[in-house]
Design an enzyme around this catalytic site. Structure first.
Site, PDB file in Angstrom:
ATOM      1  N   GLY A  72      10.691 -28.054  61.683  1.00 23.70           N
ATOM      2  CA  GLY A  72      10.405 -27.898  60.257  1.00 23.70           C
ATOM      3  C   GLY A  72      11.193 -28.902  59.433  1.00 23.70           C
ATOM      4  N   ASN A 152      14.173 -18.145  52.806  1.00 31.53           N
ATOM      5  CA  ASN A 152      14.718 -17.725  54.103  1.00 31.53           C
ATOM      6  C   ASN A 152      15.866 -16.730  53.992  1.00 31.53           C
ATOM      7  OD1 ASN A 152      15.619 -20.346  53.029  1.00 31.53           O
ATOM      8  ND2 ASN A 152      17.233 -20.158  54.563  1.00 31.53           N
ATOM      9  N   GLN A 182       9.079 -20.298  56.568  1.00 30.90           N
ATOM     10  CA  GLN A 182       9.236 -18.839  56.661  1.00 30.90           C
ATOM     11  C   GLN A 182       7.946 -18.084  56.335  1.00 30.90           C
ATOM     12  OE1 GLN A 182      11.813 -17.113  57.809  1.00 30.90           O
ATOM     13  NE2 GLN A 182      13.279 -18.800  57.963  1.00 30.90           N
ATOM     14  N   SER A 202       7.028 -24.485  61.186  1.00 32.49           N
ATOM     15  CA  SER A 202       7.888 -24.676  62.356  1.00 32.49           C
ATOM     16  C   SER A 202       7.502 -23.704  63.462  1.00 32.49           C
ATOM     17  CB  SER A 202       9.344 -24.450  61.936  1.00 32.49           C
ATOM     18  OG  SER A 202      10.195 -24.506  63.038  1.00 32.49           O
ATOM     19  N   HIS A 204       9.372 -22.408  66.061  1.00 31.35           N
ATOM     20  CA  HIS A 204      10.273 -21.367  66.580  1.00 31.35           C
ATOM     21  C   HIS A 204      10.425 -20.147  65.682  1.00 31.35           C
ATOM     22  CE1 HIS A 204      14.246 -22.204  64.445  1.00 31.35           C
ATOM     23  NE2 HIS A 204      13.547 -23.261  64.090  1.00 31.35           N
ATOM     24  N   THR A 240       5.899 -39.832  71.744  1.00 29.02           N
ATOM     25  CA  THR A 240       4.962 -39.114  72.610  1.00 29.02           C
ATOM     26  C   THR A 240       4.883 -37.652  72.188  1.00 29.02           C
ATOM     27  OG1 THR A 240       5.520 -40.591  74.406  1.00 29.02           O
ATOM     28  CG2 THR A 240       4.456 -38.514  75.021  1.00 29.02           C
ATOM     29  N   CYS A 328      20.716 -20.819  59.145  1.00 23.70           N
ATOM     30  CA  CYS A 328      20.881 -22.215  59.521  1.00 23.70           C
ATOM     31  C   CYS A 328      22.298 -22.691  59.256  1.00 23.70           C
ATOM     32  CB  CYS A 328      19.897 -23.078  58.762  1.00 23.70           C
ATOM     33  SG  CYS A 328      18.249 -22.726  59.282  1.00 23.70           S
TER      34      CYS A 328
HETATM   35  N1  PLP Z   1      12.802 -24.481  55.889  1.00 20.10           N
HETATM   36  C1  PLP Z   1      13.096 -23.162  55.887  1.00 20.10           C
HETATM   37  C2  PLP Z   1      12.696 -22.332  54.717  1.00 20.10           C
HETATM   38  C3  PLP Z   1      13.765 -22.593  56.986  1.00 20.10           C
HETATM   39  O1  PLP Z   1      14.056 -21.305  56.978  1.00 20.10           O
HETATM   40  C4  PLP Z   1      14.134 -23.435  58.078  1.00 20.10           C
HETATM   41  C5  PLP Z   1      14.902 -22.878  59.207  1.00 20.10           C
HETATM   42  O2  PLP Z   1      15.538 -21.851  59.110  1.00 20.10           O
HETATM   43  C6  PLP Z   1      13.777 -24.790  58.027  1.00 20.10           C
HETATM   44  C7  PLP Z   1      13.127 -25.295  56.916  1.00 20.10           C
HETATM   45  C8  PLP Z   1      14.091 -25.719  59.144  1.00 20.10           C
HETATM   46  O3  PLP Z   1      13.216 -25.519  60.232  1.00 20.10           O
HETATM   47  P1  PLP Z   1      13.621 -26.034  61.699  1.00 20.10           P
HETATM   48  O4  PLP Z   1      14.671 -25.100  62.198  1.00 20.10           O
HETATM   49  O5  PLP Z   1      12.351 -25.934  62.501  1.00 20.10           O
HETATM   50  O6  PLP Z   1      14.092 -27.410  61.547  1.00 20.10           O
END
Ligand code: PLP
Length: 386
Positions: A72, A152, A182, A202, A204, A240, A328
Site C-alpha cells: 500500500g 486506520n 483500510q 494492500s 495483507h 517482475t 504501523c
Molecule cells: N495506508 C493505510 C491507511 C494503512 O493503514 C496502511 C498500513 O497500515 C498503509 C497505508 C500502508 O500499507 P502497507 O503496509 O501495505 O504498505
C-alpha cells in the site's frame, strides 16, 4: 495452551487458507516469469490477467486501470509523487488531511522538500473531513487531493463521494487520490461513481500476503514512474510481477466481496457486542465515530489510568493481540496524529488501544477480550502511578 484471540487485523491479517493453497501451486508449479515467451511465462501472464479481471470487476473498472505494486505504501507513493511530477509544469499545490497514514503524510513532506506546497486539512471530533473545506482549499494550481477512505486508527469512513464531487466542481483538472488500504474489502468502493482518479489498496489487510499492493489509475491520468527498469506494466511500474501475490490478492478480494454485506453485518455485530459487554465498566472512552457511522472492523478505546503498552502486554499474556494506536508505528513510541487531531485529551493519548476485527473473528473472541479487560483494568489501575 491459551487460545489466540487476534484483534489486530488493521495491522495485518492471517491469509485465507485458499489463498495460501493457490499461491503454493503458483510458486511451486506455475513459477514462470510473466514476461517470458515460453509456456511457463504465458501461464504466469494468464494468472495475472485473470487476477486483474477479478479486481477490475470488484472496482467496476477495466483491467488496464490496475497496476500491481509491492505494498500500500508504494501505491500511495506512486500515486502522489507520480502525479505531482507529471503535473509539475501546471501546478505545485497538493491537499491532504492531518490524519492520513505516514505513507501519505511522509510522501507529502518529501514533496514539500522538492518545492511543492501542501495544505493539510483538519478533521472534526470524529475524524471526518469536510467536503466544503476541501472545495475551499482547491485552487487553480492544485494538482491532487489525497484523502483516506477509512482511518486506520479510529475507523472513520470519509465522505469520499462528496469530497470527489466537491473537488471536480471546483477544478475538474485536480486529481483525487484515495488511500483505501483500510477500506478495500470492507466497503463497496467504486472509483468511477466516487470521482476517484487514483486508489491504493494492500494485500495483507485482506487476508492475502504482505508485499502486495494495488493501484487504480483512471483512464487519461498521467503519472511519472518512480521505479525504473524492465518496463513491465506499461512502463509505469517496472519489476517482475509477483504472480503468486497478485493471484492471492485477487482471490482474497473475491472471497470478501462475494459476501460483503453479510460480512459487514457480522463485523458490526462483533463491534456492538464488544461495546455492549463493556458497558458499565468505568473509565472507558470510545474514540471516533459512534455506531455504524464508522468502519465495521476498527474499535479505538481509551482507558483511564492505564498505559496502553502495559495493557497491551497484559492482554497478550492472555493470548489477546491488539495494537496501541496506529500499528504501523506502534513499535516506535510516538504520539498519534489522528488522536491528537480529533481532540483526544492528552492523558488519554498514551492510554489508547485499537481492537480490529476480521471475518476470522467470532463472538467468543469479543467476549474473551471484554472479560479480560474487565478483569485487568482494576488490577492495572491499582498499580499505575498518577
Ligand atoms: N495506508 C493505510 C491507511 C494503512 O493503514 C496502511 C498500513 O497500515 C498503509 C497505508 C500502508 O500499507 P502497507 O503496509 O501495505 O504498505
Amino acid at each position: 495452551m491459551t487460545k489466540t484471540v487476534y484483534l489486530d487485523n488493521s495491522a495485518t491479517t492471517r491469509c485465507f487458507p485458499e489463498v495460501v493453497e493457490l499461491m503454493d501451486r503458483i510458486l511451486l508449479e506455475e513459477y514462470g516469469n510473466p514476461s517470458s515467451m515460453h509456456h511457463k511465462g504465458v501461464e504466469a501472464e494468464k494468472r495475472i490477467r485473470e487476477a486483474g479481471q477479478i479486481l477490475a470487476d470488484i472496482l467496476h473498472c477495466k483491467r488496464s486501470n490496475l497496476y500491481f505494486t509491492s505494498c500500500g505504501t508504494e501505491s500511495d507513493n506512486l500515486a502522489i509523487i507520480g502525479a505531482a511530477r507529471a503535473a509539475a509544469r501546471t501546478g505545485h499545490h497538493l491537499i491532504t488531511t492531518k490524519i492520513e497514514h505516514p505513507a501519505v503524510l511522509e510522501t507529502m513532506k518529501y514533496l514539500e522538500g522538492e518545492g511543492f506546497e501542501v495544505t493539510y486539512l483538519p478533521v472534526d471530533a470524529e475524524g471526518k473531513v469536510s467536503p466544503a473545506d476541501v472545495e475551499e482549499a482547491v485552487r487553480e494550481d492544485t494538482i491532487l487531493v489525497s484523502v483516506m477512505h477509512t482511518n486506520n486508527e479510529i475507523g472513520t469512513v470519509e465522505p469520499i463521494e462528496e469530497i470527489g464531487a466537491a473537488i471536480k466542481r471546483k477544478n475538474p483538472a485536480t486529481l483525487f487520490h484515495v488511500d483505501a488500504v483500510q477500506g478495500f474489502g470492507k466497503a463497496r468502493i467504486l472509483p468511477g461513481k466516487m470521482h476517484i482518479d487514483l486508489l491504493s489498496a494492500s494485500g495483507h489487510k485482506i487476508h492475502a500476503p504482505k508485499g502486495m499492493g494495488l493501484l487504480y489509475v483512471r483512464d487519461g491520468v498521467r503519472l511519472r514512474s518512480i521505479l525504473f527498469g524492465g518496463g513491465q506494466q506499461g512502463g509505469l511500474r517496472s519489476g517482475t510481477e509477483n504472480t503468486a501475490g497478485i493471484a492471492g490478492m485477487a482471490l482474497a478480494a473475491k472471497m470478501l466481496y462475494d459476501h460483503l454485506e453479510e460480512d459487514r453485518e457480522m463485523l458490526y455485530g462483533l463491534k456492538e457486542q464488544f461495546l455492549r459487554e463493556l458497558e458499565g465498566t468505568e473509565g472507558i472512552h470510545v474514540n471516533g465515530p459512534a455506531g455504524r457511522e464508522g468502519a465495521p472492523h476498527v474499535i479505538s478505546l481509551s482507558f483511564d489510568g492505564v498505559r496502553s503498552e502495559v495493557l497491551l502486554h497484559a492482554l497478550e499474556e492472555k493470548g489477546i493481540y491488539v495494537s496501541a494506536g496506529s500499528a504501523c508505528s506502534s513499535n516506535r513510541p510516538h504520539v498519534s496524529g489522528t488522536l491528537t487531531e480529533i481532540g483526544v485529551p492528552k492523558e488519554h493519548l498514551d492510554s489508547t488501544i485499537r481492537f480490529s476485527t476480521s471475518v476470522m473473528n467470532t463472538p467468543e473472541d469479543m467476549t474473551a477480550a471484554a472479560d479480560a479487560l474487565k478483569e485487568l483494568l482494576p488490577f492495572l489501575r491499582k498499580y499505575t502511578r498518577h
